[in-house]
Design a protein around this motif. Structure first.
Motif, mmCIF file in Angstrom:
data_model
loop_
_atom_site.group_PDB
_atom_site.id
_atom_site.type_symbol
_atom_site.label_atom_id
_atom_site.label_comp_id
_atom_site.label_asym_id
_atom_site.label_seq_id
_atom_site.Cartn_x
_atom_site.Cartn_y
_atom_site.Cartn_z
ATOM 1 N N TYR A 168 5.544 7.572 -1.829
ATOM 2 C CA TYR A 168 5.044 7.681 -0.448
ATOM 3 C C TYR A 168 4.791 9.127 -0.043
ATOM 4 C CZ TYR A 168 6.286 2.786 0.196
ATOM 5 O OH TYR A 168 6.362 1.428 0.087
ATOM 6 N N GLY A 197 -0.372 5.508 -5.471
ATOM 7 C CA GLY A 197 1.050 5.230 -5.642
ATOM 8 C C GLY A 197 1.378 3.761 -5.505
ATOM 9 N N HIS A 201 4.939 1.549 -4.953
ATOM 10 C CA HIS A 201 6.385 1.391 -4.782
ATOM 11 C C HIS A 201 6.673 -0.081 -5.039
ATOM 12 C CE1 HIS A 201 9.879 1.074 -1.673
ATOM 13 N NE2 HIS A 201 10.359 1.465 -2.828
ATOM 14 N N ILE A 206 0.106 -7.125 -12.777
ATOM 15 C CA ILE A 206 -0.073 -6.599 -11.415
ATOM 16 C C ILE A 206 -0.518 -5.132 -11.483
ATOM 17 C CG2 ILE A 206 1.145 -5.980 -9.276
ATOM 18 C CD1 ILE A 206 2.905 -8.494 -9.734
ATOM 19 N N PHE A 240 -4.030 -3.565 -10.042
ATOM 20 C CA PHE A 240 -4.058 -2.399 -9.139
ATOM 21 C C PHE A 240 -5.177 -1.444 -9.556
ATOM 22 C CE2 PHE A 240 -1.902 1.851 -8.124
ATOM 23 C CZ PHE A 240 -2.303 1.842 -6.799
ATOM 24 N N LEU A 289 5.739 -9.841 -4.776
ATOM 25 C CA LEU A 289 5.176 -8.483 -4.699
ATOM 26 C C LEU A 289 3.646 -8.554 -4.644
ATOM 27 C CD1 LEU A 289 5.513 -5.332 -4.898
ATOM 28 C CD2 LEU A 289 5.275 -5.617 -7.377
ATOM 29 N N VAL A 328 1.348 -6.881 -1.858
ATOM 30 C CA VAL A 328 0.386 -5.796 -2.113
ATOM 31 C C VAL A 328 -1.053 -6.311 -2.109
ATOM 32 C CG1 VAL A 328 2.024 -4.308 -3.308
ATOM 33 C CG2 VAL A 328 0.666 -5.927 -4.631
ATOM 34 N N LEU A 365 -3.120 -8.124 -4.248
ATOM 35 C CA LEU A 365 -3.956 -7.833 -5.397
ATOM 36 C C LEU A 365 -4.282 -9.151 -6.102
ATOM 37 C CD1 LEU A 365 -2.149 -4.696 -6.879
ATOM 38 C CD2 LEU A 365 -4.480 -4.755 -5.958
ATOM 39 N N ILE A 368 0.768 1.646 -2.116
ATOM 40 C CA ILE A 368 1.094 0.265 -1.771
ATOM 41 C C ILE A 368 2.506 -0.024 -2.266
ATOM 42 C CG2 ILE A 368 -1.282 -0.576 -1.795
ATOM 43 C CD1 ILE A 368 -0.733 -1.685 -4.619
ATOM 44 N N GLY A 369 3.040 -1.163 -1.861
ATOM 45 C CA GLY A 369 4.389 -1.479 -2.307
ATOM 46 C C GLY A 369 4.915 -2.742 -1.669
ATOM 47 N N GLY A 370 6.144 -3.074 -2.011
ATOM 48 C CA GLY A 370 6.744 -4.337 -1.578
ATOM 49 C C GLY A 370 7.345 -4.291 -0.187
ATOM 50 N N LEU A 371 7.470 -3.099 0.394
ATOM 51 C CA LEU A 371 7.983 -3.036 1.770
ATOM 52 C C LEU A 371 6.910 -3.520 2.741
ATOM 53 C CD1 LEU A 371 9.760 0.461 1.791
ATOM 54 C CD2 LEU A 371 10.877 -1.761 1.933
ATOM 55 N N LYS A 396 4.139 -3.876 5.403
ATOM 56 C CA LYS A 396 3.057 -2.946 5.683
ATOM 57 C C LYS A 396 2.694 -2.977 7.155
ATOM 58 C CE LYS A 396 2.489 -1.955 1.460
ATOM 59 N NZ LYS A 396 3.938 -2.174 1.388
#
Lengths: 349, 622
Positions: A73, A79, A81, B307, B311, B334, B338, B340, B470-473, B475
């Motif tokens: 981040y 990136g 995560h 995955i 991306f 995930l 994200v 995708l 991007i990520g699993g938290l 958004k």
């Protein structure tokens, strides 16, 4: 790469603009605890990025879960995560699908060696051309202080109130055992050294594994102070430099010598030993790398910091691309029409 | 040539048949799968419609001679439309006592058994659990039994070739195949070609197999043991080019076709698992289509690497079976987060846990729909027949790419290993898939959405100015930055749900086979299609008001499904599980659907579905 991808991405492998470390900072607030060793690592990575001369858009940072894994981040590159332990597996897909990208994995001792241990060893075995930074703080920080797979035996934590009964991994030895072609160790409190090691890791073709000792000042403060602080550092750390004898000590008056396969410390002032008795470090010698890595938890010996091993071995991504090229050259690029006419066919009138 | 003691004095009678079911059965090392596939390919090339059912043990070499080591292959072929591998077989080829014991129950009364008498010695009888030799008592009196010492005749055919007894023994399946080719008027040409190609570098093995094949044919022709020959004419299939295809091969082709159509590279991350491994094998051979296959260290790495590839702008795919899906669960979540494209292929097998690896089942539907933490909607698409796997997985890829979402594609062991003739589609007839990558940095927001599809844009590494994370938290809406605000989370949960629900506007209406109103609507999904269709057609021929609705889209359900259900007095939902689709239909449409469920690791027989329909009509099944 497919035509569609080819049309949109930068072809040049070298950057056409001169970056500064600022170009790699994002607008996101950095949310590590004040005093965390991660800040130093982030700063060193941002500092070396311009020197790599890679177009910023061709750099991808992939992380798992944990304090260290927040890293992407804060890097103004691409990136990802991801999920706990799987950064190595996701990054494998990134690099294999797109060998033109510079891929960096950010992980920790829990993420990379516990839940993600399996992917870690297989990535290194395959020698996929990516860079792994393993932030080792010997504790679970994000979950607030349980022991990790690198915590020392007997460690008292929230989940081990009577002391840990687990033996720790030795990450460098694990990497060597997994066949990793580049294995190194550095420390959050030695920025210059970290920069030089990370640059070497980036240049290395193949998997590079860099273990970085990182202080968690909240849950495991001072775990590496013996190695990082001015008062004790010189007596406890030995820097590995290629082609140079292994010398350490405040007055550089001690060295490492080998008796068979067993290293021991010698006093260069004792009138018996000279610099000629010492091990001369050789990054290309895998046997020596194992011996040096195995010194890690030996209290009688200084802790090796630097590049244990750097050897050349064909990468998985290269082999994959080459195999596709070979088969395509043999039979020609397949099309939908050839695909839909494959197998034993017959005509019905 | 071997010595034939009995010379034919009369010519055999040739009878014409519309359809026949043959089951080849033997020890798992006897080559029965190969024999069955050869008979199948030859019949397909001769223009028959057909359907096959391999039935083999999980152990590669189960104890020889025992019932647990029996491997079978059933092929149903005909001059009419063939929907299933056949409830029962007309002919059973049994290479030993155990094979007879296991399979005699699937033979119709009056059916023919061709046995290898050498497989009925004391040892084989003891291992198979027979207390008396069934060839010597009247236990098989309901059948026509042809006793042939296949082992001995094979030996004689090869006696001058100096081959080891092990190699000789391995060719005896071709003797049985030769006899069946004679009996059903098949030409052995394509098998001879296959032998020549397969044993190109082992000319003596090729010669031995061809000799034994011919010996089997000649034996049937020359001796008077068989006095009837059968003819099964070509089916009237639509004109065009055909090949025989298994469901798993069709999945592999469908995925490559989708990637080619979309202009993307195909990336498969996979881990070997029965009964899905053939897809990994097939795709690994498609190098010249730019396909990248990665045999990962485990199921999780399989999906995670896919995955990662998605991306970067590839079509990421992972192939597995139920236990593998269980391991991939977190990564599917995930991919939902994200946003995708990803295709998850589940070739279902008997469960739970390791369950019945080589047997078929439909018990992963609720796992596909709901088996994730959080609100994680995923489109679910199911194939109906082996060749339909091509179209269905192509559709899964189309939706994955267009809607930037993981899609679950459902097949099963029966479809995966079963085969049928497939009319090859023309490249230009395949549906359009045209992804675009974002290139404009101006106003770029990683989670800005297309108004119509609600899909976010695909912005791939390498594109200048679009660097993003991007990520699993959770958004933040539009920006894609990490965000924990309550209202934002609610918004995002609903957006993700609305995106998947909105796919309903992009898929065709469901169609009913039979009248659109009546007494019973049989609703199914997946690999039960053939059995359900045969049963419904048979019931309709008997004058009953029965129709069939087979669902390809389980999530989202097609928009007219609810209305269709209201047009029938009874809804019957047969499933090879304890009632999973039925839960979905009841919950969504509040209909009093009736389940018919049998979870035996075997495909449905059309006769049991017919019985269930009759029971519903008669008020016995409610």
């Amino acid at each position: 790469m497919s035509k569609l991808v080819d049309q949109v991405v930068t072809k040049d492998q070298a950057a056409t603009v001169k970056y500064t470390s600022k170009d790699f900072q994002t607008n996101q607030d950095v949310r590590w605890c004040p005093g965390c060793g991660d800040y130093s690592i982030l700063a060193q990575v941002q500092r070396i990025m311009p020197d790599l001369n890679i177009p910023r858009e061709k750099i991808v940072f992939v992380s798992g879960i944990g304090c260290s894994s927040r890293f992407p981040y804060y890097m103004d590159t691409y990136g990802f995560h991801s999920i706990h332990g799987r950064a190595t597996a996701i990054a494998s897909g990134v690099k294999l699908a797109r060998p033109d990208l510079s891929v960096w994995i950010v992980t920790g001792d829990g993420d990379g060696l516990s839940i993600g241990g399996n992917h870690m060893i297989h990535l290194m075995r395959r020698n996929i051309n990516v860079n792994i930074m393993l932030f080792n703080n010997q504790i679970y920080g994000l979950t607030k202080g349980q022991y990790s797979p690198t915590s020392e035996f007997g460690k008292v934590t929230k989940s081990t109130p009577f002391g840990s009964i687990d033996y720790p991994f030795n990450p460098a030895a694990l990497a060597l055992g997994s066949g990793c072609s580049f294995v190194a160790r550095s420390m959050d409190r030695d920025p210059k050294h970290m920069q030089s090691v990370l640059k070497r890791a980036a240049e290395h073709v193949g998997t590079s594994f860099v273990e970085i000792y990182q202080n968690c000042n909240v849950f495991n403060d001072g775990a590496f102070f013996q190695l990082t602080e001015k008062e004790t550092r010189d007596e406890n750390v030995i820097y590995l430099e290629h082609d140079k004898p292994l010398v350490f000590g405040k007055d550089r008056d001690k060295g490492l010598k080998l008796d068979g396969f067993t290293p021991s410390v010698v006093d260069l002032k004792d009138g018996i030993h000279s610099i000629n008795d010492l091990i001369v470090h050789n990054e290309h010698d895998s046997t020596l790398a194992f011996i040096l890595a195995n010194m890690t938890y030996n209290q009688a010996l200084p802790r090796p910091i630097g590049i244990f091993q750097s050897i050349e071995r064909s990468t998985y991504d290269h082999e994959m691309t080459a195999q596709i090229a070979r088969e395509t050259a043999k039979k020609g690029r397949g099309t939908l029409a050839t695909l839909l006419n494959s197998g034993e066919t017959w005509e019905i009138q | 040539m071997n010595e034939i003691n009995e010379e034919r004095t009369s010519l055999p009678v040739t009878k014409s048949l519309d359809e026949v079911t043959i089951r080849f059965a033997g020890d798992s090392g006897d080559g029965m799968q190969l024999t069955g596939m050869q008979f199948t390919n030859t019949s397909a090339v001769m223009g028959n419609d057909l359907s096959t059912l391999p039935d083999y043990p999980a152990e590669i070499r189960a104890p020889q001679g025992t019932t647990s080591g029996v491997s079978g292959f059933q092929v149903h072929f005909g001059s009419t439309k063939i929907n299933t591998p056949g409830d029962q077989c007309d002919v059973l080829v049994a290479m030993n006592a155990a094979a007879l014991k296991v399979n005699v129950r699937s033979l119709v009364d009056g059916g023919a058994i061709i046995v290898n008498t050498d497989g009925f010695d004391d040892k084989n009888l003891r291992l198979s659990g027979y207390t008396a030799n069934p060839l010597l008592n009247d236990s098989l009196s309901r059948f026509k039994v042809y006793q042939v010492d296949i082992s001995k005749l094979t030996e004689l055919a090869l006696q001058d070739m100096n081959l080891t007894s092990k190699i000789v023994d391995r060719t005896k399946n071709f003797f049985a195949l030769g006899m069946m080719y004679w009996m059903y008027n098949r030409t052995p040409d394509s098998t001879v070609e296959w032998i020549d190609a397969k044993f190109k570098n082992k000319p003596d093995i090729a010669e031995a197999n061809k000799r034994v094949l011919k010996a089997g044919w000649n034996y049937a022709e020359t001796t008077e043991i068989f006095n009837v020959r059968y003819e099964v004419k070509a089916a009237s299939l639509a004109p065009g080019k055909y090949r025989n295809i298994t469901g798993n091969s069709a999945v592999a082709l469908g995925l490559v076709a989708a990637a080619e159509k979309a202009g993307l590279d195909l990336f498969l991350g996979s881990y070997p698992i029965t009964p899905a491994s053939e897809i990994l094998h097939d795709l690994s051979s498609f190098k010249r289509y730019g396909v990248k296959t990665f045999q990962a260290e485990d199921e999780i790495a399989g999906i995670a690497s896919a995955i990662g590839a998605s991306f970067t702008g590839a079509l990421g795919v992972t192939t597995t079976s139920g236990p593998g899906v269980a391991l991939k669960t977190e990564a599917i979540g995930l991919a939902v987060m994200v946003e995708l494209p990803l295709v998850i292929v589940n070739i279902q097998r008997g469960g739970p846990s390791t369950g019945l690896p080589t047997k078929t089942e439909q018990s992963d539907l609720l796992q596909a729909l709901y088996g994730r933490n959080g609100e994680a909607p995923v489109p679910v698409i199911a194939a109906a027949t082996p060749s339909d796997c091509f179209d269905a997985v192509f559709e899964a890829a189309r939706i994955a790419i267009k809607y930037m979402t993981p899609v679950m594609f459902m097949s099963d062991g029966y479809l995966g290993n079963g085969s049928e003739p497939w009319k090859l589609p023309k490249p230009e007839d395949l549906p359009d898939i045209s992804p675009t990558f974002r290139t404009d940095p101006n106003g770029f927001l990683a989670y800005a959405r297309d108004e119509k599809t609600l899909a976010r844009q695909w912005a791939i590494p390498g594109t200048p100015g679009l660097e993003h994370r991007i990520g699993g938290l959770e958004k933040q809406d539009k920006t894609g930055f990490v965000n924990y605000e309550p209202e934002n989370h609610d918004t995002m949960v609903r957006l993700r749900a609305a995106k998947i629900a909105g796919i309903v506007n992009d898929i065709p209406h469901a169609t009913v086979e039979g009248n659109d109103r009546g007494d019973v609507l049989v609703v199914g999904w997946g690999g039960t299609y053939g059995a359900l269709r045969t049963a419904v057609e048979s019931q309709r021929a008997k004058g009953h008001a029965v129709s069939h609705l087979h669902l390809r889209y389980i999530n989202p359900l097609q928009s007219n499904v609810g209305e269709i259900l209201t047009k029938f007095k009874h809804i019957l939902v047969p499933e090879i599980n304890l009632g999973q689709l039925i839960k979905v239909l009841r919950e969504r449409f509040l209909v009093p659907a009736i389940g018919y469920n049998r979870v035996a690791g075997l495909p449905f027989m059309s006769s049991e579905i017919e019985q269930a329909i009759e029971d519903v009509l008669g008020g016995k099944l409610v």
